[in-house]
Motif scaffolding. Structure first.
Motif, mmCIF file in Angstrom:
data_model
loop_
_atom_site.group_PDB
_atom_site.id
_atom_site.type_symbol
_atom_site.label_atom_id
_atom_site.label_comp_id
_atom_site.label_asym_id
_atom_site.label_seq_id
_atom_site.Cartn_x
_atom_site.Cartn_y
_atom_site.Cartn_z
ATOM 1 N N GLN A 17 7.361 29.879 39.463
ATOM 2 C CA GLN A 17 7.257 28.422 39.580
ATOM 3 C C GLN A 17 6.434 27.812 38.446
ATOM 4 O OE1 GLN A 17 5.418 27.959 43.418
ATOM 5 N NE2 GLN A 17 7.372 27.859 44.494
ATOM 6 N N ARG A 18 5.817 28.674 37.645
ATOM 7 C CA ARG A 18 4.914 28.243 36.574
ATOM 8 C C ARG A 18 3.740 27.447 37.140
ATOM 9 N NH1 ARG A 18 8.115 24.973 32.723
ATOM 10 N NH2 ARG A 18 6.167 24.912 31.557
ATOM 11 N N SER A 19 3.056 28.070 38.120
ATOM 12 C CA SER A 19 1.899 27.414 38.738
ATOM 13 C C SER A 19 0.836 28.432 39.142
ATOM 14 C CB SER A 19 2.336 26.611 39.969
ATOM 15 O OG SER A 19 2.912 27.471 40.954
ATOM 16 N N ALA A 20 0.787 29.581 38.456
ATOM 17 C CA ALA A 20 -0.162 30.636 38.826
ATOM 18 C C ALA A 20 -1.577 30.260 38.380
ATOM 19 C CB ALA A 20 0.252 31.963 38.198
ATOM 20 N N LEU A 21 -2.550 30.562 39.254
ATOM 21 C CA LEU A 21 -3.953 30.283 38.964
ATOM 22 C C LEU A 21 -4.764 31.572 39.047
ATOM 23 C CD1 LEU A 21 -6.466 28.553 38.532
ATOM 24 C CD2 LEU A 21 -6.439 28.015 40.991
ATOM 25 N N GLY A 45 -10.434 28.848 47.670
ATOM 26 C CA GLY A 45 -9.891 27.736 46.900
ATOM 27 C C GLY A 45 -8.403 27.805 46.641
ATOM 28 N N GLY A 46 -7.791 28.946 46.909
ATOM 29 C CA GLY A 46 -6.345 29.056 46.737
ATOM 30 C C GLY A 46 -5.882 29.683 45.441
ATOM 31 N N ALA A 47 -6.730 30.506 44.816
ATOM 32 C CA ALA A 47 -6.312 31.194 43.586
ATOM 33 C C ALA A 47 -5.283 32.273 43.892
ATOM 34 C CB ALA A 47 -7.526 31.805 42.891
ATOM 35 N N ASP A 48 -4.491 32.606 42.888
ATOM 36 C CA ASP A 48 -3.446 33.626 43.035
ATOM 37 C C ASP A 48 -3.885 34.986 42.508
ATOM 38 O OD1 ASP A 48 -1.376 31.696 43.911
ATOM 39 O OD2 ASP A 48 -1.667 30.917 41.884
ATOM 40 N N LEU A 49 -4.954 35.005 41.695
ATOM 41 C CA LEU A 49 -5.377 36.228 41.031
ATOM 42 C C LEU A 49 -6.852 36.100 40.667
ATOM 43 C CD1 LEU A 49 -4.074 38.904 39.851
ATOM 44 C CD2 LEU A 49 -3.809 37.655 37.695
#
Length: 257
Positions: A17-21, A45-49
């Protein structure tokens, strides 16, 4: 089946989705208490990595305190990656190199390529991200990115925050700070596309909630943010910053659609 398919589904989806944090604790941050604070903020906080220094104990700590957010380990010594992957790291990263520049340590294209080849030989199935040094001229950054993918890199990361010299206050200063890495993200993503490669680009170094949507617009599949989070001592403030970054990326996604 690519190596990226071995990543957790939620992270793969964010990249698509081009929205990785990615929240960065710091390549040289071996302070367990500091890494734990960053991990908790990333999780809440909702980080992906989460990106941590290459240490098996820190990997376990980050996974536990974040509530299961995937962990990336960063190093410039490939042999260190093996134990960290055994401890549960989902991916490994060469760089970024910001911590080394104040010491006078500069990484050239040949050395980064060699580090990439050594890492791939040690860990043939593990997802590998490689940072392109911002000290190289832009055309050489573009060529190195293409060469790194040929050598086995699965993701390319940009940098540049340490070379920026913002002279304005407020939002303009934040944009000035991010300009080098934004420029690299645009040039490298374009070069990869022109080479027929779909390798995701992570834009990192010097970013903030003001500039992460610009990174996505410049062609990045995700962003890496470190000092905006890890320099804070208050955990509530850290969570708020991560949430702000998450919302900024969500706004970028909405605008694209």
């Amino acid at each position: 089946m690519t190596r990226l398919s071995s990543l957790p589904a939620a992270l793969r989806e964010r990249l698509a989705q081009r929205s990785a944090l990615k929240v960065i604790a710091g390549l040289m941050n071996f302070d367990a208490a500091s890494v734990a604070r960053v991990a908790r903020a990333a999780g809440r906080g909702g980080a992906d990595l989460i990106d941590v220094a290459c240490d098996p104990e820190l990997v376990a700590l980050a996974m536990r305190d974040s509530g299961g957010v995937p962990v990336c380990v960063s190093s410039v010594e490939p042999e260190q990656f093996v134990a960290a992957v055994a401890a549960g790291a989902a991916m490994v990263e060469i760089g970024n190199f910001d911590a080394f520049y104040p010491q006078g340590r500069i990484f050239g294209a040949a050395e980064v390529l060699e580090l990439t080849r050594r890492t791939r030989a040690l860990l043939p199935e593990v997802v590998l991200s490689v940072t392109v040094p911002h000290t190289l001229p832009m055309d050489q950054q573009e060529q190195l990115a293409v060469d790194l993918v040929a050598a086995g890199a699965d993701l390319i990361q940009t940098e540049g925050g340490t070379s920026a010299k913002p002279f304005s206050a407020g939002s303009l200063g934040l944009i000035e700070k991010a300009a080098p890495t934004l420029a690299a993200a645009h040039s490298i993503s374009t070069a990869l596309h022109q080479a027929g490669l779909s390798t995701p680009v992570l834009c990192a170094s010097g970013l903030s909630a003001v500039t992460v949507p610009m990174a996505i617009a410049a062609g990045a599949a995700g962003v890496g943010v470190g000092s905006a989070v890890n320099r804070l001592n208050d955990e509530l403030a850290m969570v708020a910053v991560v949430r702000g970054l998450r919302e900024a990326l969500g706004s970028a996604l909405t605008l694209r659609v």
